[in-house]
Write an enzyme that holds these catalytic residues in place. Structure first.
Site, PDB file in Angstrom:
ATOM      1  N   GLY A   1      29.657  38.417  45.091  1.00  0.00           N
ATOM      2  CA  GLY A   1      30.329  37.129  44.958  1.00  0.00           C
ATOM      3  C   GLY A   1      30.159  36.459  43.601  1.00  0.00           C
ATOM      4  O   GLY A   1      30.612  35.332  43.404  1.00  0.00           O
ATOM      5  N   GLN A   2      29.503  37.128  42.655  1.00  0.00           N
ATOM      6  CA  GLN A   2      29.339  36.530  41.328  1.00  0.00           C
ATOM      7  C   GLN A   2      30.705  36.188  40.745  1.00  0.00           C
ATOM      8  O   GLN A   2      31.677  36.879  41.010  1.00  0.00           O
ATOM      9  CB  GLN A   2      28.654  37.515  40.377  1.00  0.00           C
ATOM     10  N   LYS A   3      30.710  35.183  39.899  1.00  0.00           N
ATOM     11  CA  LYS A   3      31.960  34.748  39.297  1.00  0.00           C
ATOM     12  C   LYS A   3      32.686  35.917  38.623  1.00  0.00           C
ATOM     13  O   LYS A   3      33.891  36.087  38.763  1.00  0.00           O
ATOM     14  CB  LYS A   3      31.654  33.665  38.258  1.00  0.00           C
TER      15      LYS A   3
END
Lengths: 346, 184
Positions: free
Chosen positions: B69-71
């Protein structure tokens, strides 16, 4: 075709005298055909099930639809509790009806299916309208809640890997635990701040908008969030799950944790003990060294946090902006041994 | 018998579902996946890429995709949309500061055409934390009531204790099954 061929053949051979016989044979064939059709019809009927008939479907469907309409029409004027209950009932019934329809798609004619779907859609709309009319939406706002005093009653983390708690454990219990305020420090300049184990044990701690501060957190929090930190020194006891850092600069941090996620951070030193992995994203000039801060109850707090004191992956940092294997990321470095801090006294 | 019916029948034979698990970083997606599968959750690292697990549950074969889910990974989410039957959106209920981010990411997902038919399950995770918001507060913060395009449900859970994970997945399976597997 066969019959026609036969007729022409027979008439060819026998002439006038065969006409009566032909008539008779035709009659017989016709009768056989009718009987056959009758038999087939019967067989077909015996195979088909009453439930799979359009009539039966529409009978049941309409009955259910009317009952939902009745519930909805009885909603106007009812008080909140009754209304909520009625709406719930209507929603459940509607869902059931939807399922009934999807189960019946196999035998319904496309036109009937469309009709039924349109009817359901209409019901759904009127349900939504009734709900909005009766229970207008509240605006979302954070509420300040009194801090739960009885921390020992907080649900113990059951870490046995095979135990997935069954559904019956109930939602109310889960919601109940939310009745406390978030623990943390915000909007401070030029301060020395301390929190004790009693204040942060098993809590989710948030530090935000701090400038030129020295923060000491003694104890083992559940998680730690740091946001908008400038020129601070932040030391914290063992964090049992993750530390999340966002918008931090010119600071020195020290803590043990299970995982570290660092975002938008520049020129910051991290004295780290991490049992799984540390990652950085959109960072520059972040440097790492092993955790070296100590305080009298550190050992006990390690035990509370459940972290393995002998497992430290502080130097294995994944950079989400640097996925090239082989070449190290330019965004982080290891602090050379000679430059590491050894004294943490204020 | 139309094409749709044939497709339904094929799916029915396999009883197979594809679930996509998304959410902001640090929401607990991998922890939910591992806990649900009965694995150790204490060694989980931030997901650099994705995890996939195939498991049997209630007679269904579930393919669960857990994408980081990291940017910097969010732009790759779309690569996983295809033929998704159920979307599991995981929320860190204690992360109040990023709820708005969370709402925006979810609402842009729901506009994706490839996810149009998917059922949405929202896990309000980390209910074991004292500062966690209730699932009602999360529901309002994410404006779930405004979702008309998908079947949805929100469930408060804790990946660490395992609380309510089963309830959530069971609801999801039931909703998907009612949609794609017609009974004979």
């Amino acid at each position: 075709m066969d019959a026609a061929a036969e007729i022409s053949q027979e008439s060819g051979f026998t002439g006038e005298s065969g006409a009566a016989r032909i008539q008779e044979r035709l009659q017989k064939r016709h009768q056989e055909r009718i009987d056959d059709a009758e038999r087939r019809k019967e067989a077909k009927e015996s195979r088909s099930v009453a439930e799979e008939k359009g009539d039966y479907f529409f009978g049941t469907f309409n009955k259910e639809r009317e009952s939902i309409e009745d519930i909805l029409s009885s909603c106007s004027g009812a008080d909140r509790a009754v209304l909520t209950q009625k709406l719930e009932e209507a929603t459940a019934k509607l869902l059931q009806l939807q399922k009934f329809l999807s189960d019946s798609t196999m035998f319904l004619k496309p036109y009937d299916l469309r009709q039924a779907q349109a009817a359901l859609q209409k019901l759904q709309t009127s349900l939504t309208e009734t709900r909005e009319e009766g229970l207008p939406k509240k605006k979302f706002a954070f509420r300040t809640r009194t801090k739960a005093k009885d921390k020992s009653s907080a649900p113990e983390a059951d870490t046995s890997p095979d135990a997935v708690t069954p559904a019956e454990s109930g939602t109310s219990e889960v919601d109940g635990s939310a009745a406390s305020v978030q623990c943390g420090i915000s909007n401070m300049d030029n301060q020395c701040l301390t929190k004790t184990a009693e204040e942060i044990q098993k809590q989710d701690v948030l530090l935000s908008h701090l400038t030129n501060c020295k923060v000491h957190l003694f104890g083992a929090p559940s998680t730690l969030h740091l946001k908008h930190i400038d020129s601070c020194e932040i030391l914290c006891g063992p964090v049992s799950s993750s530390v999340f850092i966002d918008q931090c600069k010119n600071s020195t941090l020290a803590f043990p944790c299970q995982q570290l996620r660092t975002h938008n951070t520049t020129d910051t030193q991290v004295y780290l003990h991490v049992t799984s992995r540390a990652i950085i994203e959109d960072c520059r000039g972040v440097s790492f060294a092993p955790f070296s801060w100590s305080y009298p109850t550190l050992e006990e707090d390690f035990a509370v946090s459940g972290l393995d004191q002998n497992l430290n992956n502080w130097s294995q940092v994944d950079d989400f902006n640097w996925l090239a294997a082989g070449t190290p990321s330019p965004n982080w470095t290891v602090i050379p041994e000679g430059d590491r801090r050894t004294s943490w006294d204020p | 018998m139309g094409l749709l019916t044939i497709l339904k029948k094929m799916k029915q034979k396999e009883r197979e579902m594809r679930l996509l698990m998304l959410g902001l970083d640090n929401a607990g997606k991998t922890t939910i996946l591992k806990k649900f599968n009965g694995e150790d959750v204490s060694t989980i690292s931030p997901t650099l890429g994705f995890n996939i697990k195939t498991l049997e549950h209630r007679g269904f074969k579930l393919n669960i995709w857990d994408v980081g889910g990291q940017k910097s990974l969010r732009s790759y989410w779309r690569n996983y949309f295809e033929s998704t039957d159920g979307l599991v959106w995981v929320v860190d209920s204690a992360d109040r500061l990023r709820l708005e981010d969370c709402r925006q990411e979810l609402s842009s997902l729901l506009q994706e055409e490839m996810l149009a038919g998917a059922t949405l399950l929202v896990f309000a995770n980390k209910q074991d934390l004292p500062g966690a918001l209730s699932k009602e507060a999360i529901k309002e913060a994410l404006a779930l009531d405004q979702i008309k395009s998908h079947h949805w449900c929100i469930i408060g859970c804790s990946a660490v204790t395992g609380e309510n994970l089963l309830a959530g997945v069971d609801w999801l399976l039931e909703d998907i099954a009612a949609r794609i597997f017609t009974t004979d």
